[in-house]
Motif scaffolding. Structure first.
Motif, PDB file in Angstrom:
ATOM      1  N   ALA A   1     -10.984  97.698 126.374  1.00  0.00           N
ATOM      2  CA  ALA A   1     -11.982  99.112 126.052  1.00  0.00           C
ATOM      3  C   ALA A   1     -11.007 100.192 125.686  1.00  0.00           C
ATOM      4  O   ALA A   1     -11.235 100.813 124.864  1.00  0.00           O
ATOM      5  N   SER A   2      -9.667 100.099 126.094  1.00  0.00           N
ATOM      6  CA  SER A   2      -8.706 101.022 125.916  1.00  0.00           C
ATOM      7  C   SER A   2      -8.040 100.893 124.437  1.00  0.00           C
ATOM      8  O   SER A   2      -7.610 101.780 123.862  1.00  0.00           O
ATOM      9  N   GLY A   3      -8.297  99.498 123.803  1.00  0.00           N
ATOM     10  CA  GLY A   3      -7.761  99.544 122.460  1.00  0.00           C
ATOM     11  C   GLY A   3      -6.273  98.896 122.433  1.00  0.00           C
ATOM     12  O   GLY A   3      -5.793  98.390 121.555  1.00  0.00           O
ATOM     13  N   ALA A   4      -5.818  98.711 123.664  1.00  0.00           N
ATOM     14  CA  ALA A   4      -4.418  98.330 123.965  1.00  0.00           C
ATOM     15  C   ALA A   4      -4.489  96.712 123.378  1.00  0.00           C
ATOM     16  O   ALA A   4      -5.477  96.018 123.661  1.00  0.00           O
ATOM     17  N   ALA A   5      -3.220  96.348 122.874  1.00  0.00           N
ATOM     18  CA  ALA A   5      -2.924  95.121 122.647  1.00  0.00           C
ATOM     19  C   ALA A   5      -3.683  94.042 123.503  1.00  0.00           C
ATOM     20  O   ALA A   5      -3.231  94.241 124.783  1.00  0.00           O
ATOM     21  N   LEU A   6      -3.918  92.649 123.440  1.00  0.00           N
ATOM     22  CA  LEU A   6      -4.237  91.821 124.299  1.00  0.00           C
ATOM     23  C   LEU A   6      -3.693  90.380 123.897  1.00  0.00           C
ATOM     24  O   LEU A   6      -3.980  89.972 122.789  1.00  0.00           O
ATOM     25  N   GLU A   7      -2.774  89.800 124.476  1.00  0.00           N
ATOM     26  CA  GLU A   7      -2.239  88.646 124.049  1.00  0.00           C
ATOM     27  C   GLU A   7      -2.335  87.127 125.081  1.00  0.00           C
ATOM     28  O   GLU A   7      -1.821  87.416 126.012  1.00  0.00           O
ATOM     29  N   GLY A   8      -3.499  86.301 124.748  1.00  0.00           N
ATOM     30  CA  GLY A   8      -3.528  85.206 125.506  1.00  0.00           C
ATOM     31  C   GLY A   8      -2.250  84.547 125.526  1.00  0.00           C
ATOM     32  O   GLY A   8      -1.751  84.103 124.675  1.00  0.00           O
ATOM     33  N   PHE A   9      -1.781  84.008 126.718  1.00  0.00           N
ATOM     34  CA  PHE A   9      -0.541  83.348 126.966  1.00  0.00           C
ATOM     35  C   PHE A   9      -0.598  81.824 127.597  1.00  0.00           C
ATOM     36  O   PHE A   9       0.308  81.203 127.723  1.00  0.00           O
ATOM     37  N   ALA A  10      -1.714  81.918 128.543  1.00  0.00           N
ATOM     38  CA  ALA A  10      -1.866  80.805 129.329  1.00  0.00           C
ATOM     39  C   ALA A  10      -3.371  80.563 129.994  1.00  0.00           C
ATOM     40  O   ALA A  10      -3.991  81.645 129.578  1.00  0.00           O
ATOM     41  N   GLY A  11      -3.505  79.498 130.497  1.00  0.00           N
ATOM     42  CA  GLY A  11      -5.014  79.370 130.837  1.00  0.00           C
ATOM     43  C   GLY A  11      -5.098  78.415 131.808  1.00  0.00           C
ATOM     44  O   GLY A  11      -4.083  77.889 132.499  1.00  0.00           O
ATOM     45  N   ASN A  12      -6.426  77.923 132.456  1.00  0.00           N
ATOM     46  CA  ASN A  12      -6.646  77.245 133.456  1.00  0.00           C
ATOM     47  C   ASN A  12      -7.634  76.030 133.037  1.00  0.00           C
ATOM     48  O   ASN A  12      -8.233  76.309 131.748  1.00  0.00           O
ATOM     49  N   GLY A  13      -7.896  74.979 133.648  1.00  0.00           N
ATOM     50  CA  GLY A  13      -8.724  74.126 133.369  1.00  0.00           C
ATOM     51  C   GLY A  13     -10.289  74.407 133.162  1.00  0.00           C
ATOM     52  O   GLY A  13     -10.985  73.520 132.502  1.00  0.00           O
ATOM     53  N   ALA A  14     -10.660  75.440 133.883  1.00  0.00           N
ATOM     54  CA  ALA A  14     -12.099  75.813 133.856  1.00  0.00           C
ATOM     55  C   ALA A  14     -12.309  76.757 132.689  1.00  0.00           C
ATOM     56  O   ALA A  14     -13.067  77.427 132.784  1.00  0.00           O
ATOM     57  N   GLY A  15     -11.334  76.703 131.903  1.00  0.00           N
ATOM     58  CA  GLY A  15     -11.680  77.787 130.763  1.00  0.00           C
ATOM     59  C   GLY A  15     -11.242  79.359 130.889  1.00  0.00           C
ATOM     60  O   GLY A  15     -11.428  80.314 130.208  1.00  0.00           O
ATOM     61  N   GLY A  16     -10.556  79.629 131.985  1.00  0.00           N
ATOM     62  CA  GLY A  16     -10.021  80.947 132.146  1.00  0.00           C
ATOM     63  C   GLY A  16      -8.796  81.086 131.222  1.00  0.00           C
ATOM     64  O   GLY A  16      -7.997  80.174 131.145  1.00  0.00           O
ATOM     65  N   THR A  17      -8.521  82.397 130.999  1.00  0.00           N
ATOM     66  CA  THR A  17      -7.034  82.864 130.226  1.00  0.00           C
ATOM     67  C   THR A  17      -6.565  83.872 131.019  1.00  0.00           C
ATOM     68  O   THR A  17      -7.013  84.815 131.554  1.00  0.00           O
ATOM     69  N   TYR A  18      -5.081  83.930 130.948  1.00  0.00           N
ATOM     70  CA  TYR A  18      -4.296  85.018 131.307  1.00  0.00           C
ATOM     71  C   TYR A  18      -3.892  85.470 130.064  1.00  0.00           C
ATOM     72  O   TYR A  18      -3.293  84.999 128.907  1.00  0.00           O
ATOM     73  N   PHE A  19      -3.910  87.011 130.142  1.00  0.00           N
ATOM     74  CA  PHE A  19      -3.573  87.763 128.983  1.00  0.00           C
ATOM     75  C   PHE A  19      -2.576  88.788 129.436  1.00  0.00           C
ATOM     76  O   PHE A  19      -2.470  89.335 130.474  1.00  0.00           O
ATOM     77  N   PHE A  20      -1.511  88.961 128.441  1.00  0.00           N
ATOM     78  CA  PHE A  20      -0.750  90.151 128.755  1.00  0.00           C
ATOM     79  C   PHE A  20      -1.195  91.468 127.991  1.00  0.00           C
ATOM     80  O   PHE A  20      -2.026  91.180 127.044  1.00  0.00           O
ATOM     81  N   CYS A  21      -1.345  92.574 128.516  1.00  0.00           N
ATOM     82  CA  CYS A  21      -1.789  93.599 128.114  1.00  0.00           C
ATOM     83  C   CYS A  21      -0.807  94.638 127.560  1.00  0.00           C
ATOM     84  O   CYS A  21       0.086  95.026 128.204  1.00  0.00           O
ATOM     85  N   GLY A  22      -0.980  95.300 126.482  1.00  0.00           N
ATOM     86  CA  GLY A  22      -0.411  96.325 125.920  1.00  0.00           C
ATOM     87  C   GLY A  22       0.897  95.901 125.391  1.00  0.00           C
ATOM     88  O   GLY A  22       1.204  94.514 125.075  1.00  0.00           O
ATOM     89  N   GLU A  23       1.962  96.721 124.970  1.00  0.00           N
ATOM     90  CA  GLU A  23       3.062  96.093 124.030  1.00  0.00           C
ATOM     91  C   GLU A  23       4.208  95.806 125.177  1.00  0.00           C
ATOM     92  O   GLU A  23       4.033  96.353 126.240  1.00  0.00           O
ATOM     93  N   GLY A  24       5.311  95.102 124.586  1.00  0.00           N
ATOM     94  CA  GLY A  24       6.404  94.775 125.433  1.00  0.00           C
ATOM     95  C   GLY A  24       6.524  93.406 125.691  1.00  0.00           C
ATOM     96  O   GLY A  24       5.945  92.567 124.964  1.00  0.00           O
ATOM     97  N   GLY A  25       7.184  92.956 127.044  1.00  0.00           N
ATOM     98  CA  GLY A  25       7.487  91.265 127.252  1.00  0.00           C
ATOM     99  C   GLY A  25       6.910  90.876 128.348  1.00  0.00           C
ATOM    100  O   GLY A  25       5.674  91.348 128.677  1.00  0.00           O
ATOM    101  N   GLU A  26       7.332  90.239 129.060  1.00  0.00           N
ATOM    102  CA  GLU A  26       6.973  89.635 130.318  1.00  0.00           C
ATOM    103  C   GLU A  26       6.786  90.598 131.422  1.00  0.00           C
ATOM    104  O   GLU A  26       6.009  90.283 132.400  1.00  0.00           O
ATOM    105  N   GLU A  27       7.259  91.831 131.446  1.00  0.00           N
ATOM    106  CA  GLU A  27       6.882  93.003 132.298  1.00  0.00           C
ATOM    107  C   GLU A  27       5.599  93.490 132.225  1.00  0.00           C
ATOM    108  O   GLU A  27       5.122  94.311 132.928  1.00  0.00           O
TER     109      GLU A  27
END
Length: 174
Positions: free
Chosen positions: A38-64
């Motif tokens: 909603a904020s318009g910040a960047a969203l980058e999917g980088f991993a998921g699980n077997g049930a179709g869930g996704t982990y996203f990095f939010c905003g700019e930067g690296g693994e932090e």
């Protein structure tokens, strides 16, 4: 410093534990639906699980960056501030998605179920943490931190189903 994502890919012991029981797969970064913050910040999917869930990095930067988890049922929550915190959660409490009340008793019951199925869980977790050079906290601390991040910081990370403009439901509630 080597990235943790690279370390997970290169450390078989850690990758196996994160794959199961962690249900975390770096090869599943594509979400099933078109979404944005909603904020318009960047969203980058980088991993998921077997049930179709996704982990996203939010905003700019690296693994932090903050990490949002979205399931395939239309619920989402901020689950960690940075990849080290997410990996600690997955190593210490891979059953976190099954927690409803986030009580110590509930976590102990879920841990007991996992240990019954995997008697070597603790030893595997310790080897995986060592391979990634991560120190681990206890279950209560890890789940308290998850709840704190999801409820407090998570207010600023609302995931929107882009085609309809509808927000995802909170995965973790007050």
């Amino acid at each position: 410093m080597e990235s943790l994502i690279t370390a997970v890919r290169e450390q078989n012991e850690a990758a196996r534990f994160l794959a199961w029981p962690g249900d975390f797969d770096l090869g599943r970064g594509d979400h099933v639906e078109e979404v944005h913050l909603a904020s318009g910040a960047a969203l980058e999917g980088f991993a998921g699980n077997g049930a179709g869930g996704t982990y996203f990095f939010c905003g700019e930067g690296g693994e932090e960056r903050p990490i949002l988890y979205a399931d395939s049922e239309g619920c989402a929550a901020l689950v960690a501030i940075g990849l080290p915190e997410l990996l600690r959660l997955l190593l210490v409490a891979p059953w976190w998605r099954d927690c409803q009340a986030f009580t110590e008793g509930e976590s102990r019951e879920l841990a007991a179920e996992y240990l019954q199925e995997m008697p070597d869980l603790v030893a595997r977790r310790e080897r995986a943490a060592a391979a990634l050079d991560l120190s681990l906290s206890d279950q209560a601390d890890v789940l308290a931190r998850l709840r704190e991040v999801a409820v407090r910081a998570g207010e600023d990370f609302v995931l929107i189903f882009t085609p309809e403009g509808n927000p995802y439901e909170p995965l973790i509630r007050n």
